[in-house]
Motif scaffolding. Structure first.
Motif, PDB file in Angstrom:
ATOM      1  N   GLY A  10       4.767  10.086   6.792  1.00  0.00           N
ATOM      2  CA  GLY A  10       4.971  11.535   6.824  1.00  0.00           C
ATOM      3  C   GLY A  10       6.011  11.918   7.864  1.00  0.00           C
ATOM      4  O   GLY A  10       6.651  11.050   8.465  1.00  0.00           O
ATOM      5  N   PRO A  11       6.149  13.224   8.113  1.00  0.00           N
ATOM      6  CA  PRO A  11       7.179  13.668   9.061  1.00  0.00           C
ATOM      7  C   PRO A  11       6.888  13.327  10.520  1.00  0.00           C
ATOM      8  O   PRO A  11       7.802  13.390  11.348  1.00  0.00           O
ATOM      9  CB  PRO A  11       7.224  15.187   8.853  1.00  0.00           C
ATOM     10  CG  PRO A  11       6.002  15.551   8.107  1.00  0.00           C
ATOM     11  CD  PRO A  11       5.522  14.340   7.383  1.00  0.00           C
ATOM     12  N   ARG A  38       0.300  17.536   9.459  1.00  0.00           N
ATOM     13  CA  ARG A  38      -1.105  17.544   9.025  1.00  0.00           C
ATOM     14  C   ARG A  38      -1.229  18.055   7.584  1.00  0.00           C
ATOM     15  O   ARG A  38      -1.943  17.485   6.765  1.00  0.00           O
ATOM     16  CB  ARG A  38      -1.921  18.446   9.960  1.00  0.00           C
ATOM     17  CG  ARG A  38      -3.419  18.337   9.746  1.00  0.00           C
ATOM     18  CD  ARG A  38      -4.138  19.454  10.460  1.00  0.00           C
ATOM     19  NE  ARG A  38      -3.703  20.732   9.912  1.00  0.00           N
ATOM     20  CZ  ARG A  38      -3.867  21.911  10.490  1.00  0.00           C
ATOM     21  NH1 ARG A  38      -4.437  21.991  11.663  1.00  0.00           N
ATOM     22  NH2 ARG A  38      -3.429  23.021   9.928  1.00  0.00           N
ATOM     23  N   ASP A  39      -0.455  19.103   7.259  1.00  0.00           N
ATOM     24  CA  ASP A  39      -0.521  19.662   5.908  1.00  0.00           C
ATOM     25  C   ASP A  39      -0.002  18.668   4.866  1.00  0.00           C
ATOM     26  O   ASP A  39      -0.555  18.543   3.772  1.00  0.00           O
ATOM     27  CB  ASP A  39       0.273  20.973   5.831  1.00  0.00           C
ATOM     28  CG  ASP A  39      -0.422  22.092   6.619  1.00  0.00           C
ATOM     29  OD1 ASP A  39      -1.597  21.906   6.983  1.00  0.00           O
ATOM     30  OD2 ASP A  39       0.229  23.113   6.871  1.00  0.00           O
ATOM     31  N   CYS A  40       1.069  17.952   5.221  1.00  0.00           N
ATOM     32  CA  CYS A  40       1.612  16.937   4.300  1.00  0.00           C
ATOM     33  C   CYS A  40       0.567  15.849   4.047  1.00  0.00           C
ATOM     34  O   CYS A  40       0.387  15.393   2.911  1.00  0.00           O
ATOM     35  CB  CYS A  40       2.874  16.295   4.890  1.00  0.00           C
ATOM     36  SG  CYS A  40       4.291  17.377   4.921  1.00  0.00           S
ATOM     37  N   LEU A  41      -0.104  15.445   5.113  1.00  0.00           N
ATOM     38  CA  LEU A  41      -1.104  14.380   4.965  1.00  0.00           C
ATOM     39  C   LEU A  41      -2.272  14.854   4.096  1.00  0.00           C
ATOM     40  O   LEU A  41      -2.747  14.130   3.212  1.00  0.00           O
ATOM     41  CB  LEU A  41      -1.596  13.929   6.344  1.00  0.00           C
ATOM     42  CG  LEU A  41      -2.630  12.808   6.323  1.00  0.00           C
ATOM     43  CD1 LEU A  41      -2.066  11.550   5.680  1.00  0.00           C
ATOM     44  CD2 LEU A  41      -3.124  12.492   7.733  1.00  0.00           C
ATOM     45  N   ASP A 208       8.624  -7.023  -5.543  1.00  0.00           N
ATOM     46  CA  ASP A 208       7.570  -6.244  -6.195  1.00  0.00           C
ATOM     47  C   ASP A 208       7.492  -4.795  -5.733  1.00  0.00           C
ATOM     48  O   ASP A 208       6.697  -4.022  -6.265  1.00  0.00           O
ATOM     49  CB  ASP A 208       6.206  -6.912  -5.990  1.00  0.00           C
ATOM     50  CG  ASP A 208       6.081  -8.159  -6.841  1.00  0.00           C
ATOM     51  OD1 ASP A 208       6.754  -8.219  -7.888  1.00  0.00           O
ATOM     52  OD2 ASP A 208       5.325  -9.072  -6.456  1.00  0.00           O
ATOM     53  N   THR A 209       8.287  -4.428  -4.725  1.00  0.00           N
ATOM     54  CA  THR A 209       8.303  -3.011  -4.371  1.00  0.00           C
ATOM     55  C   THR A 209       8.923  -2.250  -5.550  1.00  0.00           C
ATOM     56  O   THR A 209       9.777  -2.770  -6.265  1.00  0.00           O
ATOM     57  CB  THR A 209       9.137  -2.736  -3.103  1.00  0.00           C
ATOM     58  OG1 THR A 209      10.471  -3.177  -3.322  1.00  0.00           O
ATOM     59  CG2 THR A 209       8.541  -3.435  -1.888  1.00  0.00           C
ATOM     60  N   GLY A 210       8.416  -1.024  -5.726  1.00  0.00           N
ATOM     61  CA  GLY A 210       8.864  -0.246  -6.893  1.00  0.00           C
ATOM     62  C   GLY A 210       8.000  -0.532  -8.108  1.00  0.00           C
ATOM     63  O   GLY A 210       8.089   0.170  -9.116  1.00  0.00           O
ATOM     64  N   ARG A 211       7.160  -1.542  -8.011  1.00  0.00           N
ATOM     65  CA  ARG A 211       6.253  -1.871  -9.125  1.00  0.00           C
ATOM     66  C   ARG A 211       4.800  -1.850  -8.648  1.00  0.00           C
ATOM     67  O   ARG A 211       3.991  -1.107  -9.162  1.00  0.00           O
ATOM     68  CB  ARG A 211       6.601  -3.241  -9.715  1.00  0.00           C
ATOM     69  CG  ARG A 211       5.842  -3.566 -10.986  1.00  0.00           C
ATOM     70  CD  ARG A 211       6.269  -4.899 -11.556  1.00  0.00           C
ATOM     71  NE  ARG A 211       5.831  -6.036 -10.758  1.00  0.00           N
ATOM     72  CZ  ARG A 211       4.611  -6.571 -10.822  1.00  0.00           C
ATOM     73  NH1 ARG A 211       3.723  -6.079 -11.651  1.00  0.00           N
ATOM     74  NH2 ARG A 211       4.299  -7.592 -10.062  1.00  0.00           N
ATOM     75  N   THR A 212       4.480  -2.638  -7.614  1.00  0.00           N
ATOM     76  CA  THR A 212       3.096  -2.660  -7.118  1.00  0.00           C
ATOM     77  C   THR A 212       2.968  -2.003  -5.743  1.00  0.00           C
ATOM     78  O   THR A 212       1.861  -1.794  -5.263  1.00  0.00           O
ATOM     79  CB  THR A 212       2.565  -4.098  -7.010  1.00  0.00           C
ATOM     80  OG1 THR A 212       3.385  -4.815  -6.078  1.00  0.00           O
ATOM     81  CG2 THR A 212       2.581  -4.802  -8.343  1.00  0.00           C
ATOM     82  N   THR A 213       4.097  -1.726  -5.121  1.00  0.00           N
ATOM     83  CA  THR A 213       4.085  -1.094  -3.792  1.00  0.00           C
ATOM     84  C   THR A 213       5.231  -0.090  -3.709  1.00  0.00           C
ATOM     85  O   THR A 213       6.346  -0.406  -4.133  1.00  0.00           O
ATOM     86  CB  THR A 213       4.294  -2.166  -2.687  1.00  0.00           C
ATOM     87  OG1 THR A 213       3.208  -3.090  -2.750  1.00  0.00           O
ATOM     88  CG2 THR A 213       4.327  -1.550  -1.308  1.00  0.00           C
ATOM     89  N   VAL A 214       4.922   1.079  -3.191  1.00  0.00           N
ATOM     90  CA  VAL A 214       5.986   2.075  -3.010  1.00  0.00           C
ATOM     91  C   VAL A 214       5.855   2.724  -1.634  1.00  0.00           C
ATOM     92  O   VAL A 214       4.794   2.676  -1.007  1.00  0.00           O
ATOM     93  CB  VAL A 214       5.939   3.193  -4.088  1.00  0.00           C
ATOM     94  CG1 VAL A 214       6.333   2.674  -5.443  1.00  0.00           C
ATOM     95  CG2 VAL A 214       4.578   3.879  -4.122  1.00  0.00           C
ATOM     96  N   SER A 215       6.937   3.338  -1.226  1.00  0.00           N
ATOM     97  CA  SER A 215       6.970   4.072   0.029  1.00  0.00           C
ATOM     98  C   SER A 215       7.028   5.564  -0.323  1.00  0.00           C
ATOM     99  O   SER A 215       7.786   5.966  -1.212  1.00  0.00           O
ATOM    100  CB  SER A 215       8.224   3.624   0.794  1.00  0.00           C
ATOM    101  OG  SER A 215       8.587   4.576   1.745  1.00  0.00           O
ATOM    102  N   VAL A 216       6.219   6.360   0.379  1.00  0.00           N
ATOM    103  CA  VAL A 216       6.147   7.789   0.065  1.00  0.00           C
ATOM    104  C   VAL A 216       6.313   8.596   1.348  1.00  0.00           C
ATOM    105  O   VAL A 216       5.742   8.234   2.383  1.00  0.00           O
ATOM    106  CB  VAL A 216       4.777   8.099  -0.596  1.00  0.00           C
ATOM    107  CG1 VAL A 216       4.490   9.576  -0.611  1.00  0.00           C
ATOM    108  CG2 VAL A 216       4.724   7.537  -2.000  1.00  0.00           C
ATOM    109  N   ASP A 217       7.085   9.672   1.280  1.00  0.00           N
ATOM    110  CA  ASP A 217       7.226  10.513   2.477  1.00  0.00           C
ATOM    111  C   ASP A 217       6.338  11.758   2.363  1.00  0.00           C
ATOM    112  O   ASP A 217       5.616  11.939   1.370  1.00  0.00           O
ATOM    113  CB  ASP A 217       8.707  10.844   2.743  1.00  0.00           C
ATOM    114  CG  ASP A 217       9.315  11.763   1.692  1.00  0.00           C
ATOM    115  OD1 ASP A 217       8.564  12.445   0.959  1.00  0.00           O
ATOM    116  OD2 ASP A 217      10.564  11.814   1.600  1.00  0.00           O
TER     117      ASP A 217
END
Ligand code: SF4
Ligand code: SF4
Length: 284
Positions: A10-11, A38-41, A208-217
């Protein structure tokens, strides 16, 4: 259906420690920035709460230290009670209170703990590890392999329970020649140190990132990993599942464990198996 792992960042970008090599050292945020984080989470937790159709794993990988913030502790407790969240883990300096552990389902919670010898005594850090141990929490411990910390790292290994995996991140510097004796010592402590000490050629390689694991902001933007900036979509506007498929790595190299561990060519996944998020070797 295969488990999907989400690396949430998050930020938040502040820390109570002041490691000299880190941009978040002692950085403070305004009250409104903290409220925004906190709101993003909360939004992320609400999103995940209803994604019951498959198993998920979550790793909080903040810029800085998040466990000192009550909303991250609350999120971990909440996520740990969701049947479809197989694992919720966090990267932490382990300085925060652990009084909340008994509220969480520790079958699902895990900690990726980093020891910073210049910021905290080994005795204090080990007391926190002991609290995890007593509570029955899953955790790995690690350190940045700075030459000046070699003695501390060796002592940490001696004093940690033998079953706890101690990983060492190589301090990669163009200005510093490889110190063979130091590499040898660190490899004795962490057999995977040599894997971390290099940049892996990754362009065009399977990952395997982009398939089984991703990063999210915090805005829900989805990237395949922390190191490829292309946005694949937004989890609040699109179905995440529709964005998951095999893609080769576009970057020249990959030098961080959190990334290259997903490259099948390195054969690391079988070593970590279901504990991949918290960096615990499955044999430990
Ligand atoms: S504990 Fe981690 S985030 Fe905090 S200053 Fe040190 S390296 Fe940076
Ligand atoms: S190899 Fe590394 S940089 Fe490339 S996609 Fe995988 S995690 Fe990202």
């Amino acid at each position: 259906m295969e488990r999907v792992n989400i690396l949430y960042r998050g930020p938040l970008s502040s820390c109570n420690y002041s490691c000299h090599y880190c941009p978040f050292a002692k950085r403070r945020e305004t009250a409104s920035e903290l409220v925004h984080d906190r709101d993003c989470l909360k939004r992320f937790v609400r999103w995940l709460e209803v994604r019951t159709h498959r198993q998920h794993g979550v790793l909080f990988t903040p810029w800085g230290e998040a466990l000192v913030r009550s909303w991250y502790r609350a999120a971990i407790v909440q996520l740990s009670h969701m049947e479809h969240v197989a694992r919720v883990a966090i990267q932490t300096n382990l300085s925060a209170t652990l009084n909340w552990l008994n509220e969480a389902n520790l079958e699902r919670v895990a900690f990726w703990c980093t020891f910073h010898p210049q910021e905290v005594t080994r005795a204090r850090f080990l007391r926190q590890c002991q609290r995890l141990e007593t509570a029955g929490a899953r955790y790995s411990v690690g350190c940045v392999g700075l030459p000046q910390h070699a003695d501390e790292i060796r002592s940490l290994r001696d004093e940690l329970p033998a079953h706890v995996y101690l990983w060492i991140n190589a301090y990669k510097s163009k200005d510093r020649p490889t110190d063979e004796r130091l590499s040898e010592l660190f490899t004795q402590i962490d057999a995977l140190y040599p894997v971390n000490a290099k940049y892996h050629q990754s362009r065009g390689q399977e990952c395997d990132t982009g398939r089984t694991t991703v990063s999210v902001d915090g805005q829900g933007n989805i990237r395949r990993c922390h190191f490829v900036q292309e946005i694949l979509g937004n989890m609040y506007e699109q179905e995440l599942d529709a964005l998951l498929f095999r893609r080769p790595c576009p970057n020249a190299t990959c030098g961080c464990h959190i990334g290259y561990v997903h490259m099948p060519a390195l054969k690391l996944k079988p070593l970590f198996r279901q504990n991949i998020l918290e960096r615990i070797l499955s044999s430990s």
